[in-house]
Design a protein around this motif. Structure first.
Motif, PDB file in Angstrom:
ATOM      1  N   GLY A 117      -0.305   7.432   4.502  1.00 50.97           N
ATOM      2  CA  GLY A 117      -0.181   8.799   3.632  1.00 50.97           C
ATOM      3  C   GLY A 117       0.823   7.435   2.635  1.00 50.97           C
ATOM      4  N   GLY A 118       2.105   7.205   2.593  1.00 49.04           N
ATOM      5  CA  GLY A 118       2.930   6.880   2.009  1.00 49.04           C
ATOM      6  C   GLY A 118       2.451   5.633   1.116  1.00 49.04           C
ATOM      7  N   ALA A 119       1.148   4.566   1.359  1.00 49.16           N
ATOM      8  CA  ALA A 119       0.915   3.643   0.990  1.00 49.16           C
ATOM      9  C   ALA A 119      -0.466   3.800  -0.048  1.00 49.16           C
ATOM     10  CB  ALA A 119       0.473   2.273   2.041  1.00 49.16           C
ATOM     11  N   TYR A 157      -6.498   9.573  15.199  1.00 48.37           N
ATOM     12  CA  TYR A 157      -5.039   8.948  15.963  1.00 48.37           C
ATOM     13  C   TYR A 157      -3.386   8.238  14.848  1.00 48.37           C
ATOM     14  CZ  TYR A 157      -2.044   6.762  18.992  1.00 48.37           C
ATOM     15  OH  TYR A 157      -0.287   6.839  20.002  1.00 48.37           O
ATOM     16  N   GLU A 158      -2.556   9.797  14.844  1.00 54.15           N
ATOM     17  CA  GLU A 158      -1.822   9.262  14.237  1.00 54.15           C
ATOM     18  C   GLU A 158      -0.537   9.276  15.479  1.00 54.15           C
ATOM     19  OE1 GLU A 158      -1.588   9.697  10.405  1.00 54.15           O
ATOM     20  OE2 GLU A 158      -1.170  12.246  11.078  1.00 54.15           O
ATOM     21  N   PRO A 159      -0.175   8.250  16.407  1.00 52.00           N
ATOM     22  CA  PRO A 159       1.020   8.661  16.817  1.00 52.00           C
ATOM     23  C   PRO A 159       2.537   8.609  15.739  1.00 52.00           C
ATOM     24  CG  PRO A 159       0.620   6.081  16.219  1.00 52.00           C
ATOM     25  CD  PRO A 159      -0.495   6.846  15.587  1.00 52.00           C
ATOM     26  N   GLY A 168      -3.875   6.519  12.227  1.00 50.68           N
ATOM     27  CA  GLY A 168      -3.230   6.524  11.070  1.00 50.68           C
ATOM     28  C   GLY A 168      -1.095   6.181  11.651  1.00 50.68           C
ATOM     29  N   GLY A 169      -0.851   6.170  10.728  1.00 50.52           N
ATOM     30  CA  GLY A 169       1.369   5.923  10.671  1.00 50.52           C
ATOM     31  C   GLY A 169       1.461   4.455  10.222  1.00 50.52           C
ATOM     32  N   SER A 170       2.455   4.454   9.138  1.00 51.25           N
ATOM     33  CA  SER A 170       2.461   2.748   8.445  1.00 51.25           C
ATOM     34  C   SER A 170       1.071   1.790   8.184  1.00 51.25           C
ATOM     35  CB  SER A 170       3.548   2.535   9.617  1.00 51.25           C
ATOM     36  OG  SER A 170       4.817   3.432   9.051  1.00 51.25           O
ATOM     37  N   SER A 208       0.724  15.795  12.463  1.00 51.73           N
ATOM     38  CA  SER A 208       2.121  15.747  13.358  1.00 51.73           C
ATOM     39  C   SER A 208       2.913  17.163  12.116  1.00 51.73           C
ATOM     40  CB  SER A 208       2.198  15.023  14.304  1.00 51.73           C
ATOM     41  OG  SER A 208       2.962  14.119  13.251  1.00 51.73           O
ATOM     42  N   GLU A 209       2.805  16.907  11.273  1.00 48.95           N
ATOM     43  CA  GLU A 209       4.079  17.546  10.661  1.00 48.95           C
ATOM     44  C   GLU A 209       3.905  18.844  10.616  1.00 48.95           C
ATOM     45  OE1 GLU A 209       3.118  15.128   6.656  1.00 48.95           O
ATOM     46  OE2 GLU A 209       3.875  13.009   7.965  1.00 48.95           O
ATOM     47  N   ARG A 210       2.325  19.251  10.691  1.00 53.65           N
ATOM     48  CA  ARG A 210       2.328  20.872  10.715  1.00 53.65           C
ATOM     49  C   ARG A 210       2.155  21.599  12.518  1.00 53.65           C
ATOM     50  NH1 ARG A 210       1.625  23.379   6.280  1.00 53.65           N
ATOM     51  NH2 ARG A 210       1.524  24.817   7.257  1.00 53.65           N
TER      52      ARG A 210
HETATM   53  P1  PGA Z   1       2.232   7.137   6.803  1.00 54.35           P
HETATM   54  O1  PGA Z   1       1.230   8.369   6.720  1.00 54.35           O
HETATM   55  O2  PGA Z   1       1.104   6.874   6.327  1.00 54.35           O
HETATM   56  O3  PGA Z   1       3.540   7.149   5.593  1.00 54.35           O
HETATM   57  O4  PGA Z   1       2.883   6.802   8.023  1.00 54.35           O
HETATM   58  C1  PGA Z   1       0.342   8.927   7.598  1.00 54.35           C
HETATM   59  C2  PGA Z   1       0.209   9.968   7.635  1.00 54.35           C
HETATM   60  O5  PGA Z   1       1.082  11.077   8.387  1.00 54.35           O
HETATM   61  O6  PGA Z   1      -0.757  10.705   7.929  1.00 54.35           O
END
Ligand code: PGA
Length: 252
Positions: free
Chosen positions: A235-237, A168-170, A212-214, A98-100
């Motif tokens: 991501g972060g973790a 799937y990343e909300p 995906g998502g936190s 989603s960042e792309r």
């Molecule tokens: P996040 O990122 O675990 O830091 O929320 C997930 C991702 O963007 O793939």
């Protein structure tokens, strides 16, 4: 059993030295994988070769690029092609994060081309989909994600389709500390699988769908326990060895 996958997405983080240490720390944990479990490191381009060589002797670990360009080759200064990735032994690539989509204007149709190029070059794409908060607030998330699948994936032949991974990343959960509930995750994953099975039949049961998502050390196991959640894109973790090790251990 479908492949159960913990995929690290380092994004634009870590120096080379920090990347080396993180890989050493995770590999040093000597995690015992089941045959259908995998861990993938999606790392910045300059660290692909390092990561590939660190993982050379490892059975269940894979290296991924975070992106590739949607054209085969040519005058596209600064871009990296799927063919280049293949030529250095990279076998996975994140497509359509989603960042792309948000910061680099990637459209569903460009992502369809990226999937084709990855598959032509023997690269397993990790195709990302997911809705923004405004869409979730109106309750239109199912249609939104279905359109992403239809416009980027549904042109694939059944054979090609079986070679992809979906994440799937909300968007409202990415980097926000706000995780989808297991109910929300399972509901969307089941919806994605049902869209895929309408198009591809029983093959949809074999495709891994990551959440995906936190995803964190403390919630991974619960999320991964959902019947249609086959692991996570983290991501972060994933930047903290101890946390990513726990996340891998949370795979079913
Ligand atoms: P996040 O990122 O675990 O830091 O929320 C997930 C991702 O963007 O793939």
């Amino acid at each position: 059993m479908r492949k159960q996958i913990a995929a690290a997405n380092w994004k634009m983080n870590l120096t080379f030295q920090q990347a080396e240490k993180l890989l050493d720390d995770v590999l040093g944990a000597k995690i015992q994988f089941k045959g259908y479990q995998q861990a993938i490191f999606a790392v910045p381009f300059p660290y692909l070769l390092l990561t590939r060589s660190e993982l050379e002797e490892e059975k269940n670990y894979y290296v991924a690029a975070q992106n590739c360009y949607h054209k085969k080759n040519g005058a596209f200064t600064g871009e990296v092609s799927a063919e280049m990735l293949h030529s250095i032994g990279v076998g996975h690539c994140v497509v359509g994060h989603s960042e792309r989509r948000e910061y680099f204007g990637e459209t569903n149709s460009m992502l369809a081309d990226k999937l084709d190029l990855c598959l032509e070059n023997f690269i397993t794409p990790i195709f990302c989909c997911g809705e923004p908060l405004a869409i979730r607030d109106t309750g239109a998330q199912n249609e939104f994600v279905e359109t992403q699948l239809r416009e980027s994936i549904f042109h694939l032949s059944p054979d090609s389709f079986q070679r992809i991974i979906i994440a799937y990343e909300p968007i409202w959960a990415i980097g926000t500390g706000k995780t989808a509930t297991t109910g929300q995750a399972q509901e969307m994953h089941a919806h994605i699988r049902s869209c895929l099975s309408k198009k591809y039949g029983a093959a949809a049961d074999e495709v891994s769908i990551l959440y995906g998502g936190s995803v964190k050390a403390g919630n991974a196991r619960e999320l991964f326990s959902c019947p249609d959640v086959d692991g996570g894109l983290v991501g972060g973790a994933s930047l903290i060895a101890a946390d990513f090790i726990k996340i891998i251990a949370g795979l079913k």
